[in-house]
Design a protein around this motif. Structure first.
Motif, PDB file in Angstrom:
ATOM      1  N   GLU A  60       0.821  -1.206   0.000  1.00 48.76           N
ATOM      2  CA  GLU A  60       0.000   0.000   0.000  1.00 48.76           C
ATOM      3  C   GLU A  60       0.864   1.270   0.000  1.00 48.76           C
ATOM      4  OE1 GLU A  60      -3.165  -0.358   2.744  1.00 48.76           O
ATOM      5  OE2 GLU A  60      -4.247   1.358   1.875  1.00 48.76           O
ATOM      6  N   SER A  61       1.864   1.298   0.888  1.00 39.67           N
ATOM      7  CA  SER A  61       2.684   2.516   0.967  1.00 39.67           C
ATOM      8  C   SER A  61       3.558   2.667  -0.276  1.00 39.67           C
ATOM      9  CB  SER A  61       3.514   2.532   2.251  1.00 39.67           C
ATOM     10  OG  SER A  61       4.556   1.610   2.165  1.00 39.67           O
ATOM     11  N   LEU A  62       4.026   1.546  -0.850  1.00 37.19           N
ATOM     12  CA  LEU A  62       4.822   1.640  -2.078  1.00 37.19           C
ATOM     13  C   LEU A  62       3.986   2.217  -3.217  1.00 37.19           C
ATOM     14  CD1 LEU A  62       6.722  -1.772  -1.817  1.00 37.19           C
ATOM     15  CD2 LEU A  62       7.808   0.485  -1.866  1.00 37.19           C
ATOM     16  N   LEU A  63       2.726   1.793  -3.235  1.00 37.38           N
ATOM     17  CA  LEU A  63       1.807   2.256  -4.275  1.00 37.38           C
ATOM     18  C   LEU A  63       1.513   3.757  -4.129  1.00 37.38           C
ATOM     19  CD1 LEU A  63       0.269   0.901  -6.594  1.00 37.38           C
ATOM     20  CD2 LEU A  63      -1.699   0.687  -5.073  1.00 37.38           C
ATOM     21  N   SER A  64       1.227   4.164  -2.895  1.00 34.79           N
ATOM     22  CA  SER A  64       0.891   5.584  -2.723  1.00 34.79           C
ATOM     23  C   SER A  64       2.123   6.469  -2.944  1.00 34.79           C
ATOM     24  CB  SER A  64       0.234   5.850  -1.365  1.00 34.79           C
ATOM     25  OG  SER A  64       1.053   5.410  -0.337  1.00 34.79           O
ATOM     26  N   MET A  65       3.301   5.922  -2.596  1.00 27.65           N
ATOM     27  CA  MET A  65       4.526   6.679  -2.850  1.00 27.65           C
ATOM     28  C   MET A  65       4.715   6.880  -4.356  1.00 27.65           C
ATOM     29  SD  MET A  65       7.550   6.348  -0.353  1.00 27.65           S
ATOM     30  CE  MET A  65       8.213   4.714  -0.672  1.00 27.65           C
ATOM     31  N   ALA A  66       4.427   5.831  -5.122  1.00 26.20           N
ATOM     32  CA  ALA A  66       4.565   5.913  -6.573  1.00 26.20           C
ATOM     33  C   ALA A  66       3.610   6.959  -7.139  1.00 26.20           C
ATOM     34  CB  ALA A  66       4.297   4.540  -7.192  1.00 26.20           C
ATOM     35  N   GLU A  67       2.400   6.979  -6.586  1.00 30.39           N
ATOM     36  CA  GLU A  67       1.406   7.953  -7.063  1.00 30.39           C
ATOM     37  C   GLU A  67       1.827   9.385  -6.728  1.00 30.39           C
ATOM     38  OE1 GLU A  67      -2.157   6.397  -5.333  1.00 30.39           O
ATOM     39  OE2 GLU A  67      -2.579   5.095  -7.062  1.00 30.39           O
ATOM     40  N   ASN A  81       4.785  10.551  -6.109  1.00 27.22           N
ATOM     41  CA  ASN A  81       5.989  11.009  -6.821  1.00 27.22           C
ATOM     42  C   ASN A  81       5.876  10.866  -8.335  1.00 27.22           C
ATOM     43  OD1 ASN A  81       7.454  11.679  -4.408  1.00 27.22           O
ATOM     44  ND2 ASN A  81       7.653   9.480  -4.070  1.00 27.22           N
ATOM     45  N   GLU A  82       4.673  10.471  -8.792  1.00 24.58           N
ATOM     46  CA  GLU A  82       4.420  10.293 -10.223  1.00 24.58           C
ATOM     47  C   GLU A  82       5.510   9.456 -10.894  1.00 24.58           C
ATOM     48  OE1 GLU A  82       3.183  13.886 -12.230  1.00 24.58           O
ATOM     49  OE2 GLU A  82       2.409  14.732 -10.372  1.00 24.58           O
ATOM     50  N   LEU A  83       5.787   8.307 -10.284  1.00 27.53           N
ATOM     51  CA  LEU A  83       6.810   7.409 -10.839  1.00 27.53           C
ATOM     52  C   LEU A  83       6.383   6.860 -12.188  1.00 27.53           C
ATOM     53  CD1 LEU A  83       8.084   5.187  -7.867  1.00 27.53           C
ATOM     54  CD2 LEU A  83       8.816   7.485  -8.556  1.00 27.53           C
ATOM     55  N   SER A  84       7.379   6.597 -13.045  1.00 30.53           N
ATOM     56  CA  SER A  84       7.072   5.901 -14.303  1.00 30.53           C
ATOM     57  C   SER A  84       6.778   4.441 -13.971  1.00 30.53           C
ATOM     58  CB  SER A  84       8.260   5.999 -15.256  1.00 30.53           C
ATOM     59  OG  SER A  84       9.324   5.206 -14.760  1.00 30.53           O
ATOM     60  N   TYR A  85       6.215   3.709 -14.928  1.00 30.94           N
ATOM     61  CA  TYR A  85       5.936   2.278 -14.691  1.00 30.94           C
ATOM     62  C   TYR A  85       7.229   1.542 -14.356  1.00 30.94           C
ATOM     63  CZ  TYR A  85       1.398   3.250 -16.770  1.00 30.94           C
ATOM     64  OH  TYR A  85       0.172   3.776 -17.044  1.00 30.94           O
ATOM     65  N   LEU A  86       8.282   1.912 -15.107  1.00 22.56           N
ATOM     66  CA  LEU A  86       9.567   1.242 -14.893  1.00 22.56           C
ATOM     67  C   LEU A  86      10.089   1.530 -13.482  1.00 22.56           C
ATOM     68  CD1 LEU A  86      11.818  -0.473 -16.146  1.00 22.56           C
ATOM     69  CD2 LEU A  86      12.903   1.650 -16.932  1.00 22.56           C
ATOM     70  N   GLN A  87       9.987   2.797 -13.072  1.00 16.49           N
ATOM     71  CA  GLN A  87      10.448   3.167 -11.719  1.00 16.49           C
ATOM     72  C   GLN A  87       9.646   2.430 -10.649  1.00 16.49           C
ATOM     73  OE1 GLN A  87       9.962   7.413 -12.182  1.00 16.49           O
ATOM     74  NE2 GLN A  87      12.164   7.773 -11.977  1.00 16.49           N
ATOM     75  N   PHE A  88       8.351   2.293 -10.886  1.00 13.02           N
ATOM     76  CA  PHE A  88       7.512   1.616  -9.895  1.00 13.02           C
ATOM     77  C   PHE A  88       7.882   0.132  -9.795  1.00 13.02           C
ATOM     78  CE2 PHE A  88       3.350  -0.503  -8.846  1.00 13.02           C
ATOM     79  CZ  PHE A  88       3.438  -0.237  -7.486  1.00 13.02           C
ATOM     80  N   ALA A  89       8.021  -0.502 -10.950  1.00  6.39           N
ATOM     81  CA  ALA A  89       8.405  -1.922 -10.957  1.00  6.39           C
ATOM     82  C   ALA A  89       9.734  -2.092 -10.219  1.00  6.39           C
ATOM     83  CB  ALA A  89       8.517  -2.424 -12.397  1.00  6.39           C
ATOM     84  N   ASP A  90      10.634  -1.179 -10.499  1.00  7.87           N
ATOM     85  CA  ASP A  90      11.950  -1.231  -9.863  1.00  7.87           C
ATOM     86  C   ASP A  90      11.835  -1.063  -8.342  1.00  7.87           C
ATOM     87  OD1 ASP A  90      14.937  -1.130  -9.978  1.00  7.87           O
ATOM     88  OD2 ASP A  90      14.570   0.849  -9.121  1.00  7.87           O
ATOM     89  N   SER A  91      10.955  -0.154  -7.905  1.00  6.32           N
ATOM     90  CA  SER A  91      10.832   0.104  -6.465  1.00  6.32           C
ATOM     91  C   SER A  91      10.291  -1.131  -5.734  1.00  6.32           C
ATOM     92  CB  SER A  91       9.961   1.339  -6.195  1.00  6.32           C
ATOM     93  OG  SER A  91       8.592   1.007  -6.244  1.00  6.32           O
ATOM     94  N   LEU A  92       9.388  -1.868  -6.390  1.00  8.01           N
ATOM     95  CA  LEU A  92       8.855  -3.089  -5.773  1.00  8.01           C
ATOM     96  C   LEU A  92       9.953  -4.130  -5.583  1.00  8.01           C
ATOM     97  CD1 LEU A  92       5.459  -3.745  -7.616  1.00  8.01           C
ATOM     98  CD2 LEU A  92       5.816  -2.737  -5.349  1.00  8.01           C
ATOM     99  N   VAL A  93      10.702  -4.373  -6.660  1.00  7.17           N
ATOM    100  CA  VAL A  93      11.738  -5.400  -6.620  1.00  7.17           C
ATOM    101  C   VAL A  93      12.845  -5.004  -5.638  1.00  7.17           C
ATOM    102  CG1 VAL A  93      13.472  -6.624  -7.977  1.00  7.17           C
ATOM    103  CG2 VAL A  93      11.239  -6.135  -8.972  1.00  7.17           C
TER     104      VAL A  93
END
Ligand code: ADP
Ligand code: MG
Length: 245
Positions: free
Chosen positions: A24-31, A33-45
């Motif tokens: 949940e927090s990773l998702l809201s952080m991505a939103e 900070n307007e992360l790109s899809y690639l940045q978001f995938a990277d943040s999860l891994v």
């Protein structure tokens, strides 16, 4: 409907537990900070990998059996002048572990041998190596127990799983013949295969005093010092210094 609970559940079924816990927090952080899809995938891994690594290091630190945590940052090189900070720092690239070489700290009581051994051991763990700390006496007892159970080989194989074996305080007590033999078996098994940090209060020519059997003392010394850096530590006891203030 796609929900965070559903995602969390799926992450868990893939055993990505750390990511699941923080989804949940990773998702809201991505939103935010307007992360790109690639940045978001990277943040999860990245989150999963970092959490797993942290857990592994914690478990390695617990498993190392240090009696106390002594850090190199707390070591005072103005008090112990037989070794320099540069010399110690040079060890911290751990090429000596990669090259299966040994470190031997020789000196009287209280000059910082155990402190240095533990400090280097802790850094080795942070660098990803598996470390085991034991007093020589503790190790001899461990081997004796295994030998009585007919499991000496198995125990030695277990000990060989560590990249670095710290054997503290060799030479404080004489050993019996069987202990000599068991220790020789271990040293022989780790020779050119694993690294050892050894601390002792006795110089090599006195090792015969605690290895009852000279026939064992010589080959043990021979193997330990073959690929090794030897540090002779001198000076006053730090314990005495802190006692006197
Ligand atoms: P040894 O193993 O040589 O007998 P230790 O490493 O156990 O000595 O040192 C005795 C105590 O003094 C420990 O609490 C250790 O942290 C401390 N000590 C020894 N030398 C130093 C030093 N140079 N700087 C800081 N603390 C030291
Ligand atoms: Mg000591």
């Amino acid at each position: 409907m796609l929900t965070i609970e559903h995602l969390t559940h799926q992450l868990k079924s893939l055993r990505l537990n750390h990511t699941a816990a923080q989804a949940e927090s990773l998702l809201s952080m991505a939103e935010e900070n307007e992360l790109s899809y690639l940045q978001f995938a990277d943040s999860l891994v990245k989150h999963e990998l970092e959490a797993r690594n942290k857990k592994k290091l914690e478990s390695n630190r617990r498993g190392a059996g240090f009696p106390v945590e002594k850090h190199l940052e707390e070591f005072d090189y103005r008090f112990q002048t037989s070794i320099t900070k540069r010399q110690v720092n040079q060890l911290l690239d751990f090429s000596f572990v990669d090259n299966r070489a040994n470190l031997i700290f020789i000196g009287p009581p209280g000059v910082g041998k155990t402190h240095l051994a533990i400090g280097i051991g802790l850094k080795a763990i942070d660098a990803g190596y598996k470390v085991l700390f034991s007093t020589a006496l503790g190790l001899v007892e461990l081997l004796e127990l295994a030998e009585i159970k007919g499991e000496l080989k198995k125990k030695i194989t277990q000990l060989c799983k560590y990249d670095l074996l710290i054997i503290d305080e060799l030479g404080y007590l004489p050993m019996n013949k069987q202990s000599n033999h068991n220790l020789f078996q271990l040293i022989n098994a780790v020779y050119e295969f694993r690294s050892v940090i050894l601390t002792t209060n006795k110089e090599f020519n006195h090792w015969g005093e605690f290895f009852i059997d000279e026939n064992v003392a010589v080959p043990i010394v021979d193997r330990l010092i073959h690929h090794s850096k030897i540090f002779m530590l001198g000076g006053e006891s730090y314990r005495l210094k802190s006692r006197l203030g």
